[in-house]
Design a protein around this motif. Structure first.
Motif, PDB file in Angstrom:
ATOM      1  N   ASN A  44       0.813  -1.215   0.000  1.00 16.36           N
ATOM      2  CA  ASN A  44       0.000   0.000   0.000  1.00 16.36           C
ATOM      3  C   ASN A  44       0.854   1.277   0.000  1.00 16.36           C
ATOM      4  O   ASN A  44       0.318   2.376  -0.048  1.00 16.36           O
ATOM      5  CB  ASN A  44      -0.945   0.000   1.197  1.00 16.36           C
ATOM      6  CG  ASN A  44      -1.968  -1.130   1.114  1.00 16.36           C
ATOM      7  OD1 ASN A  44      -2.419  -1.492   0.014  1.00 16.36           O
ATOM      8  ND2 ASN A  44      -2.318  -1.683   2.266  1.00 16.36           N
ATOM      9  N   GLY A  45       2.151   1.131   0.068  1.00 21.03           N
ATOM     10  CA  GLY A  45       3.046   2.253  -0.123  1.00 21.03           C
ATOM     11  C   GLY A  45       3.404   3.029   1.137  1.00 21.03           C
ATOM     12  O   GLY A  45       2.764   2.936   2.178  1.00 21.03           O
ATOM     13  N   THR A  46       4.511   3.795   0.992  1.00 24.38           N
ATOM     14  CA  THR A  46       5.009   4.686   2.057  1.00 24.38           C
ATOM     15  C   THR A  46       5.147   6.077   1.457  1.00 24.38           C
ATOM     16  O   THR A  46       5.669   6.242   0.347  1.00 24.38           O
ATOM     17  CB  THR A  46       6.367   4.212   2.603  1.00 24.38           C
ATOM     18  OG1 THR A  46       6.192   2.866   3.114  1.00 24.38           O
ATOM     19  CG2 THR A  46       6.868   5.106   3.697  1.00 24.38           C
ATOM     20  N   PHE A  47       4.721   7.106   2.233  1.00 27.19           N
ATOM     21  CA  PHE A  47       4.678   8.474   1.712  1.00 27.19           C
ATOM     22  C   PHE A  47       5.579   9.374   2.598  1.00 27.19           C
ATOM     23  O   PHE A  47       5.508   9.308   3.837  1.00 27.19           O
ATOM     24  CB  PHE A  47       3.244   9.001   1.726  1.00 27.19           C
ATOM     25  CG  PHE A  47       2.301   8.192   0.883  1.00 27.19           C
ATOM     26  CD1 PHE A  47       2.008   8.577  -0.413  1.00 27.19           C
ATOM     27  CD2 PHE A  47       1.700   7.027   1.389  1.00 27.19           C
ATOM     28  CE1 PHE A  47       1.118   7.825  -1.185  1.00 27.19           C
ATOM     29  CE2 PHE A  47       0.822   6.271   0.616  1.00 27.19           C
ATOM     30  CZ  PHE A  47       0.547   6.662  -0.667  1.00 27.19           C
ATOM     31  N   VAL A  48       6.383  10.206   1.937  1.00 24.50           N
ATOM     32  CA  VAL A  48       7.227  11.198   2.616  1.00 24.50           C
ATOM     33  C   VAL A  48       6.813  12.574   2.123  1.00 24.50           C
ATOM     34  O   VAL A  48       6.975  12.887   0.925  1.00 24.50           O
ATOM     35  CB  VAL A  48       8.727  10.949   2.338  1.00 24.50           C
ATOM     36  CG1 VAL A  48       9.569  12.035   3.007  1.00 24.50           C
ATOM     37  CG2 VAL A  48       9.135   9.581   2.852  1.00 24.50           C
TER      38      VAL A  48
END
Length: 235
Positions: A44-48
Motif C-alpha cells: 500500500n506504499g510509504t509516503f514522505v
C-alpha cells in the motif's frame, strides 16, 4: 548502523496494528553519522511529505519530514532513536559549562573592580595668565620676608616680670654695644696703621729727594774754576 522496522508483524520495532499495514511495511536505516534513509517494502506504499516512494529504493529523510504508512498512519519520531542525541546533549553540556565559567569570571572581575579604590579624576591643568603668576611670586616673596623679619617663638624669652625683661633688653643692648665698639676699635686701628705707613712712605720719598739734591750739588763745589787758572799776576 541501526535498522528500525515498521509493520504489523510481531518482530517489528514499531508495530502498527492495522490491516492496511504490511507485516514488514518499511525499514528506516539510521547510521551513526550521516543522514537517515527509509526503504518502502509494502503493497500500500510509504509516503514522505505526501510523495509516495518507490518500493525497495532507499530515500533520504530527516526528523523534520512527515512520513505516512499506507496513507493511514503517521510515523511517530519519538519512537525512532536518535544516535546523535547523546552527542547533542554533550555539546549542550559543554556549552553550558563554558557559559557558566565565563559568568563566574565576569562576576569575580566586577567584584574585584568594585573593591578597588576609585581613581581620582584627572584635574585638567589650565595655564595661568602671566599676571597671575607674577602676583603669586610677589606674594610668596613678601611672605618669605615677613617670616624672616618675625622672630620664632622658641627664641623669644618668656616675660616673667618687668625687671627680667629690662635686664634681658639691657644685656642685649650691652652685647650690641660691645660688638659695635670692637668693630670701631678695629677700624680705628687699621686707619692708624694706614696713616703710619703713608707717613713712612712720605718720609722715605723726602729722604730720596734730599739725597738726589746732595748728589747733584757735590760735583759743582769740588771742580776748580777755569778763570782762576788763567789769571796772570802783574808786578
Amino acid at each position: 548502523m541501526k535498522t528500525i522496522t515498521v509493520g504489523r508483524g510481531e518482530g517489528c520495532n514499531i508495530i502498527v496494528d492495522d490491516e492496511m499495514m504490511s507485516r514488514r511495511h518499511a525499514i528506516i536505516k539510521i547510521p551513526t553519522f550521516g543522514g537517515m534513509e527509509i526503504v518502502d517494502m509494502s503493497k500500500n506504499g510509504t509516503f514522505v511529505n505526501g510523495v509516495r516512494l518507490r518500493p525497495n529504493v532507499p530515500f533520504p529523510i530527516t526528523r523534520k519530514d512527515v512520513v505516512n504508512f499506507a496513507d493511514v498512519h503517521q510515523l511517530d519520531w519519538s519512537k525512532v532513536p536518535d544516535p546523535l542525541k547523546y552527542y547533542k546533549i554533550g555539546v549542550m553540556a559543554v556549552g553550558g559549562l563554558v557559559v557558566l565559567l565565563l559568568a563566574i569570571f565576569l562576576l569575580k572581575s566586577l567584584l574585584s573592580g568594585s573593591k578597588e579604590t576609585p581613581a581620582e579624576p584627572a584635574v585638567e591643568q589650565v595655564a595661568k595668565p602671566v599676571q597671575t603668576v607674577e602676583a603669586e611670586q610677589q606674594q610668596e616673596l613678601t611672605e618669605e620676608k615677613k617670616e624672616e623679619e618675625t622672630v620664632p617663638e622658641e627664641n623669644v624669652p618668656e616675660a616673667t616680670s618687668p625687671e627680667g625683661s629690662e635686664n634681658a633688653s639691657a644685656s642685649k643692648n650691652d652685647e650690641v654695644i660691645d660688638v659695635y665698639g670692637a668693630a670701631r676699635a678695629s677700624k680705628r686701628k687699621r686707619e692708624a696703621e694706614e696713616r703710619a705707613r703713608q707717613q713712612k712712605a712720605r718720609e722715605a720719598q723726602k729722604a730720596k729727594e734730599a739725597q738726589k739734591q746732595q748728589d747733584s750739588k757735590a760735583p759743582s763745589t769740588s771742580k776748580p774754576s777755569g778763570k782762576n787758572n788763567n789769571k796772570t799776576v802783574v808786578m
